[in-house]
Every structure is written in structure tokens, then in C-alpha cells.
Design a protein around this motif. Structure first.
Motif, PDB file in Angstrom:
ATOM      1  N   TYR A  95       0.829  -1.202   0.000  1.00 55.14           N
ATOM      2  CA  TYR A  95       0.000   0.000   0.000  1.00 55.14           C
ATOM      3  C   TYR A  95       0.867   1.257   0.000  1.00 55.14           C
ATOM      4  CZ  TYR A  95      -3.597  -3.329   1.339  1.00 55.14           C
ATOM      5  OH  TYR A  95      -4.451  -4.405   1.364  1.00 55.14           O
ATOM      6  N   LEU A  96       0.325   2.310  -0.658  1.00 57.16           N
ATOM      7  CA  LEU A  96       0.948   3.631  -0.661  1.00 57.16           C
ATOM      8  C   LEU A  96      -0.096   4.667  -0.274  1.00 57.16           C
ATOM      9  CD1 LEU A  96       1.922   1.994  -3.450  1.00 57.16           C
ATOM     10  CD2 LEU A  96       3.360   4.003  -3.677  1.00 57.16           C
ATOM     11  N   SER A  97       0.401   5.751   0.288  1.00 52.30           N
ATOM     12  CA  SER A  97      -0.485   6.860   0.636  1.00 52.30           C
ATOM     13  C   SER A  97      -1.133   7.447  -0.613  1.00 52.30           C
ATOM     14  CB  SER A  97       0.315   7.952   1.348  1.00 52.30           C
ATOM     15  OG  SER A  97      -0.457   9.128   1.495  1.00 52.30           O
ATOM     16  N   SER A  98      -2.403   7.849  -0.483  1.00 53.05           N
ATOM     17  CA  SER A  98      -3.091   8.527  -1.584  1.00 53.05           C
ATOM     18  C   SER A  98      -3.119  10.043  -1.385  1.00 53.05           C
ATOM     19  CB  SER A  98      -4.522   8.000  -1.725  1.00 53.05           C
ATOM     20  OG  SER A  98      -5.274   8.290  -0.563  1.00 53.05           O
ATOM     21  N   ASN A  99      -2.398  10.533  -0.386  1.00 57.02           N
ATOM     22  CA  ASN A  99      -2.316  11.970  -0.152  1.00 57.02           C
ATOM     23  C   ASN A  99      -1.604  12.624  -1.330  1.00 57.02           C
ATOM     24  OD1 ASN A  99      -1.286  14.568   0.756  1.00 57.02           O
ATOM     25  ND2 ASN A  99      -1.846  13.925   2.821  1.00 57.02           N
ATOM     26  N   ASN A 100      -2.224  13.658  -1.911  1.00 51.82           N
ATOM     27  CA  ASN A 100      -1.638  14.246  -3.111  1.00 51.82           C
ATOM     28  C   ASN A 100      -0.357  15.026  -2.847  1.00 51.82           C
ATOM     29  OD1 ASN A 100      -2.623  16.563  -1.951  1.00 51.82           O
ATOM     30  ND2 ASN A 100      -3.897  17.179  -3.680  1.00 51.82           N
ATOM     31  N   SER A 101       0.076  15.105  -1.613  1.00 48.50           N
ATOM     32  CA  SER A 101       1.391  15.674  -1.321  1.00 48.50           C
ATOM     33  C   SER A 101       2.492  14.659  -1.617  1.00 48.50           C
ATOM     34  CB  SER A 101       1.478  16.083   0.156  1.00 48.50           C
ATOM     35  OG  SER A 101       0.586  17.126   0.446  1.00 48.50           O
ATOM     36  N   TYR A 102       2.111  13.381  -1.674  1.00 47.00           N
ATOM     37  CA  TYR A 102       3.097  12.308  -1.836  1.00 47.00           C
ATOM     38  C   TYR A 102       2.943  11.525  -3.133  1.00 47.00           C
ATOM     39  CZ  TYR A 102       3.401  13.224   3.179  1.00 47.00           C
ATOM     40  OH  TYR A 102       3.518  13.839   4.393  1.00 47.00           O
ATOM     41  N   THR A 103       1.731  11.375  -3.619  1.00 49.53           N
ATOM     42  CA  THR A 103       1.500  10.535  -4.794  1.00 49.53           C
ATOM     43  C   THR A 103       0.496  11.165  -5.742  1.00 49.53           C
ATOM     44  OG1 THR A 103      -0.224   9.330  -3.587  1.00 49.53           O
ATOM     45  CG2 THR A 103       1.990   8.356  -3.607  1.00 49.53           C
ATOM     46  N   GLN A 104       0.488  10.663  -6.974  1.00 48.11           N
ATOM     47  CA  GLN A 104      -0.524  11.039  -7.941  1.00 48.11           C
ATOM     48  C   GLN A 104      -0.760   9.862  -8.880  1.00 48.11           C
ATOM     49  OE1 GLN A 104       2.201  14.118  -9.859  1.00 48.11           O
ATOM     50  NE2 GLN A 104       1.025  13.455 -11.643  1.00 48.11           N
ATOM     51  N   LEU A 105      -1.947   9.830  -9.482  1.00 48.57           N
ATOM     52  CA  LEU A 105      -2.274   8.782 -10.438  1.00 48.57           C
ATOM     53  C   LEU A 105      -1.833   9.188 -11.826  1.00 48.57           C
ATOM     54  CD1 LEU A 105      -5.836   7.613  -9.331  1.00 48.57           C
ATOM     55  CD2 LEU A 105      -3.615   6.640  -8.750  1.00 48.57           C
ATOM     56  N   VAL A 106      -1.301   8.217 -12.566  1.00 53.81           N
ATOM     57  CA  VAL A 106      -0.828   8.429 -13.929  1.00 53.81           C
ATOM     58  C   VAL A 106      -1.405   7.314 -14.806  1.00 53.81           C
ATOM     59  CG1 VAL A 106       1.202   8.402 -15.424  1.00 53.81           C
ATOM     60  CG2 VAL A 106       1.311   9.547 -13.213  1.00 53.81           C
ATOM     61  N   SER A 107      -1.897   7.676 -15.974  1.00 54.33           N
ATOM     62  CA  SER A 107      -2.406   6.671 -16.904  1.00 54.33           C
ATOM     63  C   SER A 107      -1.430   6.471 -18.054  1.00 54.33           C
ATOM     64  CB  SER A 107      -3.770   7.081 -17.451  1.00 54.33           C
ATOM     65  OG  SER A 107      -3.677   8.263 -18.209  1.00 54.33           O
ATOM     66  N   MET A 108      -1.369   5.228 -18.543  1.00 52.36           N
ATOM     67  CA  MET A 108      -0.547   4.894 -19.707  1.00 52.36           C
ATOM     68  C   MET A 108      -1.373   4.097 -20.696  1.00 52.36           C
ATOM     69  SD  MET A 108       3.276   3.817 -18.525  1.00 52.36           S
ATOM     70  CE  MET A 108       4.435   5.056 -17.968  1.00 52.36           C
ATOM     71  N   GLN A 109      -1.134   4.345 -21.970  1.00 52.58           N
ATOM     72  CA  GLN A 109      -1.800   3.579 -23.009  1.00 52.58           C
ATOM     73  C   GLN A 109      -1.338   2.121 -22.957  1.00 52.58           C
ATOM     74  OE1 GLN A 109      -4.201   4.681 -25.291  1.00 52.58           O
ATOM     75  NE2 GLN A 109      -4.230   6.471 -23.957  1.00 52.58           N
ATOM     76  N   THR A 110      -2.273   1.199 -23.084  1.00 49.63           N
ATOM     77  CA  THR A 110      -1.940  -0.217 -23.013  1.00 49.63           C
ATOM     78  C   THR A 110      -1.631  -0.775 -24.399  1.00 49.63           C
ATOM     79  OG1 THR A 110      -4.287  -0.782 -23.163  1.00 49.63           O
ATOM     80  CG2 THR A 110      -3.326  -0.601 -20.957  1.00 49.63           C
ATOM     81  N   GLY A 111      -1.000  -1.957 -24.386  1.00 49.73           N
ATOM     82  CA  GLY A 111      -0.728  -2.690 -25.612  1.00 49.73           C
ATOM     83  C   GLY A 111      -1.635  -3.905 -25.720  1.00 49.73           C
ATOM     84  N   SER A 112      -1.168  -4.943 -26.385  1.00 50.82           N
ATOM     85  CA  SER A 112      -1.939  -6.167 -26.549  1.00 50.82           C
ATOM     86  C   SER A 112      -2.073  -6.887 -25.213  1.00 50.82           C
ATOM     87  CB  SER A 112      -1.245  -7.094 -27.551  1.00 50.82           C
ATOM     88  OG  SER A 112      -0.021  -7.570 -27.009  1.00 50.82           O
ATOM     89  N   ASP A 113      -2.948  -7.886 -25.177  1.00 50.72           N
ATOM     90  CA  ASP A 113      -3.134  -8.671 -23.956  1.00 50.72           C
ATOM     91  C   ASP A 113      -1.824  -9.313 -23.508  1.00 50.72           C
ATOM     92  OD1 ASP A 113      -5.794  -8.022 -23.869  1.00 50.72           O
ATOM     93  OD2 ASP A 113      -6.508  -9.934 -24.683  1.00 50.72           O
ATOM     94  N   GLU A 114      -1.045  -9.819 -24.468  1.00 47.19           N
ATOM     95  CA  GLU A 114       0.231 -10.463 -24.127  1.00 47.19           C
ATOM     96  C   GLU A 114       1.221  -9.456 -23.560  1.00 47.19           C
ATOM     97  OE1 GLU A 114       1.473 -12.590 -27.662  1.00 47.19           O
ATOM     98  OE2 GLU A 114       0.987 -14.487 -26.674  1.00 47.19           O
TER      99      GLU A 114
END
Length: 280
Positions: free
Chosen positions: A122-141
Motif C-alpha cells: 500500500y501507498l499513501s493517496s495523499n496528493n502531497s506524496y502521490t498522484q495517479l498516472v495513466s498509460m496507453q496499453t498494448g496487446s493482452d500479451e
């Protein structure tokens, strides 16, 4: 008197309607789970993603993004503690540095849930310490292969660690997933993620797969082969001293000198890039 009776009847009807409304709402299947965050509809503490994959404000783009992105937790500080349970009093499992990332699995009690050293963490969700980042996915493999490696972030680096198999798929005795070097790490990922047998070292793995010309053609899941300071003056394949999996947005998944990590590609590492190979 009649007006008083009618008033009381009307009041009773209003009370009955209110009671029925409350009961109906209470029996509804709709519920609010205050412990979970489902990107891209994250809470305010998740922060922005700094353009790494990008969240769009439109509803249509948000709906589409659920289908082709994967979410990561990025540290905004050095030495961010990874914990064994969602509380500040739980055991420390290790730490990650600024801009390093882990795979987001879920949220629990206001904490981000992931895998670290093969275990739930687990990591803190406090925005002073972490942020969410999205990445484009590839194939299932590609995603299965990357997910296999992501479960072992934080696993210590050991030069010459025992390989999972002999290069042809025959499992070797003495292997442990408690220690990897760069080539044993990618071998493990591709074997369990895509049923592909990579060879034993970076200098033989580089001969496998499809050769990719130019960094502009880099794709998620490609293997990147680098030289290093100690091999810089060698020639041919002997220059190769490191391998990593490209994730996109200038990030790689690899292990080098300390532990397995998802981190940005530094300018120095870019200058060391020699070959790109594709298997997926």
C-alpha cells in the motif's frame, strides 16, 4: 372541526409519503463506496497525471480511456514508504523515489493498493506524496508480461542471479523470485507473461526478436538494450550491459544495481541505448 380533521389527515399523508420514500431509498441497490477510487474518476487527493497519458475532461474520452489505459501511482517525493497494510503504523516493505511508479490495483481505506516484492502492498493517496498516472496499453500479451514484472517491483538486484530456465524453457534448480538481475528479470516476465523463452544474458537476448530501427518506433513491451560505463569502449554485442522493458511516456520497467523499479529513462541512459528488439 372539519378543517382540523382534514389538516390532521393531510399531515398524516405527508408523513406516510416521507416514510415510504426513506424506506424505498434504503432498499435501493445504489450504494456509495467511500473506500474505493476508480480511475479516471479519482478523488481530489489523487492529483493530476502531469501529461503522462493524459486525462481528458470530456465524458466520452473518460469512458474510452477505461478501455485502453492502465493506471499507476507515481511518487512525488524521494523515499516514499511502501507499507504492508493500509495504515501508517504498518510494516515498511521498502520505498520508492520521486517519479518512480507502481501499478495501481485498487484502493483500500483511502490507500492505493499494489504489488511489491510479490506481495500486496500500500501507498499513501495523499496528493502531497502521490498522484495517479495513466498509460496507453498494448496487446493482452504485452500487458500480461508487464504485469508479471510489476508484481516484483522492489525485489533486490543480484548480479548473475540464477535464471528461471536455460534459455529453451527447461526450468533451473536454485531459481528464486527474491532476486533478479536485468536479464533474468525480463526472462522471467516473458516466460510467464507471453510463453516466450529469452536467452540467458543481455548479449544473447539482443539477438532474439525483431530488430526495431529508431526510437520513434518504440512500442510498449519492446526490449531496450543499453551499454554502460564499464562496457562503453567494447565493440559489437560486448558493449551491451543492460536490458529494460519500455512502457511508454519515457518510462521503463527493469532492475539495475538496487531493485526492480518503474522509472523515467534518464538522459544518460538514453545516450547508452544501442538496440531495440520486439517480441510482442
Amino acid at each position: 372541526m372539519k378543517r382540523l380533521i382534514q389538516y390532521k389527515v393531510n399531515l398524516l399523508i405527508i408523513l406516510l409519503v416521507l416514510i415510504l420514500s426513506i424506506l424505498s431509498f434504503g432498499c435501493s441497490s445504489y450504494s456509495i463506496n467511500t473506500e474505493k477510487i476508480y480511475p479516471p474518476y479519482a478523488n481530489e487527493n489523487s492529483g493530476n497525471n502531469d501529461g503522462n497519458g493524459g486525462q481528458d475532461d470530456s465524458e466520452d474520452d473518460n469512458q474510452a480511456s477505461k478501455l485502453n489505459v492502465k493506471w499507476y501511482v507515481k511518487s512525488k517525493v524521494d523515499g516514499l514508504t511502501i507499507r504492508s497494510s493500509p495504515t501508517t503504523f504498518s510494516e515498511s516493505m521498502g520505498s520508492i523515489n520521486k517519479n518512480d511508479m507502481v501499478l495501481l490495483e485498487d484502493t483500500e481505506k483511502g490507500w492505493y493498493k499494489t504489488k511489491y516484492k510479490g506481495k500486496t502492498a500500500y501507498l499513501s493517496s495523499n496528493n502531497s506524496y502521490t498522484q495517479l498516472v495513466s498509460m496507453q496499453t498494448g496487446s493482452d500479451e504485452i500487458e500480461k508480461t508487464i504485469d508479471v514484472g510489476s508484481k516484483f517491483l522492489g525485489t533486490k538486484y543480484v548480479y548473475g542471479a540464477t535464471r528461471l530456465h536455460n534459455g529453451s524453457g527447461r526450468l533451473l534448480s536454485g531459481f528464486t523470485d527474491k532476486a533478479f538481475d536485468c536479464s533474468s528479470y525480463v526472462q522471467y516476465m516473458f516466460y510467464y507473461g507471453a510463453k516466450i523463452n529469452l536467452d540467458l544474458t543481455t548479449r544473447t537476448q539482443v539477438k532474439q526478436g525483431k530488430y526495431i530501427q529508431g526510437t520513434k518506433n518504440l512500442k510498449r513491451g519492446d526490449l531496450m538494450f543499453f551499454t554502460n560505463a564499464s562496457r562503453l569502449n567494447k565493440s559489437g554485442y560486448e558493449r551491451i550491459g543492460h536490458v529494460a522493458v519500455f512502457l511508454g511516456d519515457n518510462y521503463i520497467l527493469h532492475t539495475a544495481s538496487d531493485y526492480a523499479v518503474i522509472e523515467p529513462i534518464s538522459s544518460t541512459r538514453w545516450s547508452y541505448l544501442l538496440y531495440i528488439r520486439r517480441h510482442l
